[in-house]
Design a protein around this motif. Structure first.
Motif, short mmCIF file in Angstrom:
data_model
loop_
_atom_site.label_atom_id
_atom_site.label_comp_id
_atom_site.label_asym_id
_atom_site.label_seq_id
_atom_site.Cartn_x
_atom_site.Cartn_y
_atom_site.Cartn_z
N ASN A 145 0.92 -1.14 0.05
CA ASN A 145 -0.11 -0.02 -0.05
C ASN A 145 0.92 1.35 0.00
O ASN A 145 0.65 2.29 -0.58
CB ASN A 145 -0.88 0.03 1.26
N THR A 146 2.17 1.30 0.52
CA THR A 146 2.88 2.48 0.67
C THR A 146 3.56 2.65 -0.64
O THR A 146 3.93 3.89 -1.10
CB THR A 146 3.96 2.45 1.78
N GLU A 147 3.69 1.53 -1.45
CA GLU A 147 4.37 1.57 -2.89
C GLU A 147 3.62 1.76 -3.86
O GLU A 147 4.05 2.16 -5.09
CB GLU A 147 5.19 0.15 -2.93
N ILE A 148 2.13 1.39 -3.88
CA ILE A 148 1.31 2.06 -4.76
C ILE A 148 1.29 3.16 -5.40
O ILE A 148 1.06 3.25 -6.72
CB ILE A 148 -0.12 1.26 -4.47
N LYS A 149 1.53 4.07 -4.48
CA LYS A 149 1.46 5.57 -5.17
C LYS A 149 2.80 5.58 -5.73
O LYS A 149 2.57 6.35 -6.83
CB LYS A 149 1.58 6.57 -3.98
N THR A 150 3.97 5.17 -5.56
CA THR A 150 5.04 5.10 -6.42
C THR A 150 4.70 4.61 -7.85
O THR A 150 5.09 5.26 -8.74
CB THR A 150 6.11 4.49 -5.92
N LEU A 151 4.12 3.36 -7.74
CA LEU A 151 4.00 2.81 -9.20
C LEU A 151 2.71 3.76 -10.01
O LEU A 151 3.18 3.85 -11.08
CB LEU A 151 3.15 1.43 -8.86
N GLU A 152 1.83 4.27 -9.27
CA GLU A 152 0.83 5.20 -10.17
C GLU A 152 1.57 6.32 -10.60
O GLU A 152 1.52 6.83 -11.74
CB GLU A 152 -0.13 5.68 -9.12
N ALA A 153 2.65 7.16 -9.83
CA ALA A 153 3.30 8.03 -10.34
C ALA A 153 4.12 7.68 -11.32
O ALA A 153 4.32 8.31 -12.34
CB ALA A 153 4.20 8.63 -9.13
N VAL A 154 4.78 6.60 -11.46
CA VAL A 154 5.80 6.21 -12.77
C VAL A 154 4.84 5.90 -13.93
O VAL A 154 5.19 6.42 -14.95
CB VAL A 154 6.52 4.80 -12.14
N ILE A 155 3.72 5.41 -13.77
CA ILE A 155 2.81 5.23 -14.88
C ILE A 155 2.20 6.44 -15.46
O ILE A 155 2.17 6.90 -16.56
CB ILE A 155 1.60 3.93 -14.51
N SER A 156 1.98 7.35 -14.48
CA SER A 156 1.55 8.56 -14.92
C SER A 156 2.68 9.53 -15.62
O SER A 156 2.45 10.07 -16.62
CB SER A 156 1.08 9.41 -13.70
N LYS A 157 3.83 9.51 -15.08
CA LYS A 157 4.98 9.99 -15.88
C LYS A 157 5.10 9.44 -17.28
O LYS A 157 5.18 10.13 -18.22
CB LYS A 157 6.13 9.97 -15.11
N TYR A 158 4.96 8.10 -17.43
CA TYR A 158 5.35 7.41 -18.64
C TYR A 158 4.43 7.91 -19.48
O TYR A 158 4.33 8.03 -20.80
CB TYR A 158 5.39 5.91 -18.40
N SER A 159 3.06 7.86 -18.94
CA SER A 159 2.02 8.22 -19.99
C SER A 159 2.06 9.46 -20.63
O SER A 159 1.66 9.92 -21.68
CB SER A 159 0.59 8.31 -19.08
N THR A 160 2.46 10.43 -19.54
CA THR A 160 2.47 12.03 -20.08
C THR A 160 3.83 12.11 -20.90
O THR A 160 3.59 12.67 -21.95
CB THR A 160 2.76 12.88 -18.89
N ASP A 161 5.14 11.53 -20.58
CA ASP A 161 6.03 11.73 -21.62
C ASP A 161 5.89 10.85 -22.81
O ASP A 161 6.47 11.57 -23.79
CB ASP A 161 7.26 11.04 -20.81
N ASN A 162 4.97 9.94 -22.93
CA ASN A 162 4.72 9.22 -24.39
C ASN A 162 3.28 9.81 -24.67
O ASN A 162 2.99 9.03 -25.85
CB ASN A 162 4.80 7.75 -24.01
N ASN A 163 2.82 10.74 -24.24
CA ASN A 163 1.55 11.27 -25.06
C ASN A 163 0.48 9.95 -24.91
O ASN A 163 -0.14 9.95 -25.99
CB ASN A 163 1.75 11.98 -26.15
N LEU A 164 0.38 9.25 -23.98
CA LEU A 164 -0.49 8.20 -24.16
C LEU A 164 -1.75 8.76 -23.47
O LEU A 164 -3.15 8.02 -23.74
CB LEU A 164 0.01 6.99 -23.31
N ASN A 165 -1.90 9.66 -22.67
CA ASN A 165 -3.26 10.20 -22.34
C ASN A 165 -4.06 9.38 -21.49
O ASN A 165 -5.29 9.09 -21.41
CB ASN A 165 -4.12 10.95 -23.26
N PHE A 166 -3.38 8.36 -20.41
CA PHE A 166 -4.09 7.53 -19.63
C PHE A 166 -5.10 8.23 -18.83
O PHE A 166 -4.55 9.25 -18.22
CB PHE A 166 -3.21 6.64 -18.82
N SER A 167 -6.08 8.00 -18.21
CA SER A 167 -6.91 8.37 -17.49
C SER A 167 -6.41 8.06 -16.13
O SER A 167 -5.93 6.95 -15.91
CB SER A 167 -8.58 7.92 -17.72
N PRO A 168 -6.81 8.84 -15.26
CA PRO A 168 -6.58 8.49 -13.69
C PRO A 168 -6.86 7.09 -13.40
O PRO A 168 -6.19 6.18 -12.52
CB PRO A 168 -7.08 9.58 -12.64
#
Length: 65
Positions: free
Chosen positions: A25-48
């Motif tokens: 549970n403490t690490e899930i936010k890290t994983l979400e942040a990484v996926i969000s950054k990847y989505s932004t950097d690669n213009n994937l536009n993943f929803s929250p």
């Protein structure tokens, strides 16, 4: 890679099942942040919601992948 890294961190740090869940549970936010950054950097536009689904269950529950 981040997902697998979290597995290793959990394996090394968990003392019992409750501890394992608490660590994850403490690490899930890290994983979400990484996926969000990847989505932004690669213009994937993943929803929250998609980011959360990927962080918690990978591609298993995703209709997009």
């Amino acid at each position: 890679m981040v997902h697998e890294g979290i597995h290793q961190k959990l394996a090394l740090g968990a003392k019992d099942e409750d501890s394992n869940h608490n660590l994850y549970n403490t690490e899930i936010k890290t994983l979400e942040a990484v996926i969000s950054k990847y989505s932004t950097d690669n213009n994937l536009n993943f929803s929250p919601e998609a980011i959360t689904a990927l962080a918690f269950s990978g591609q298993q529950l995703s209709k997009r992948f």
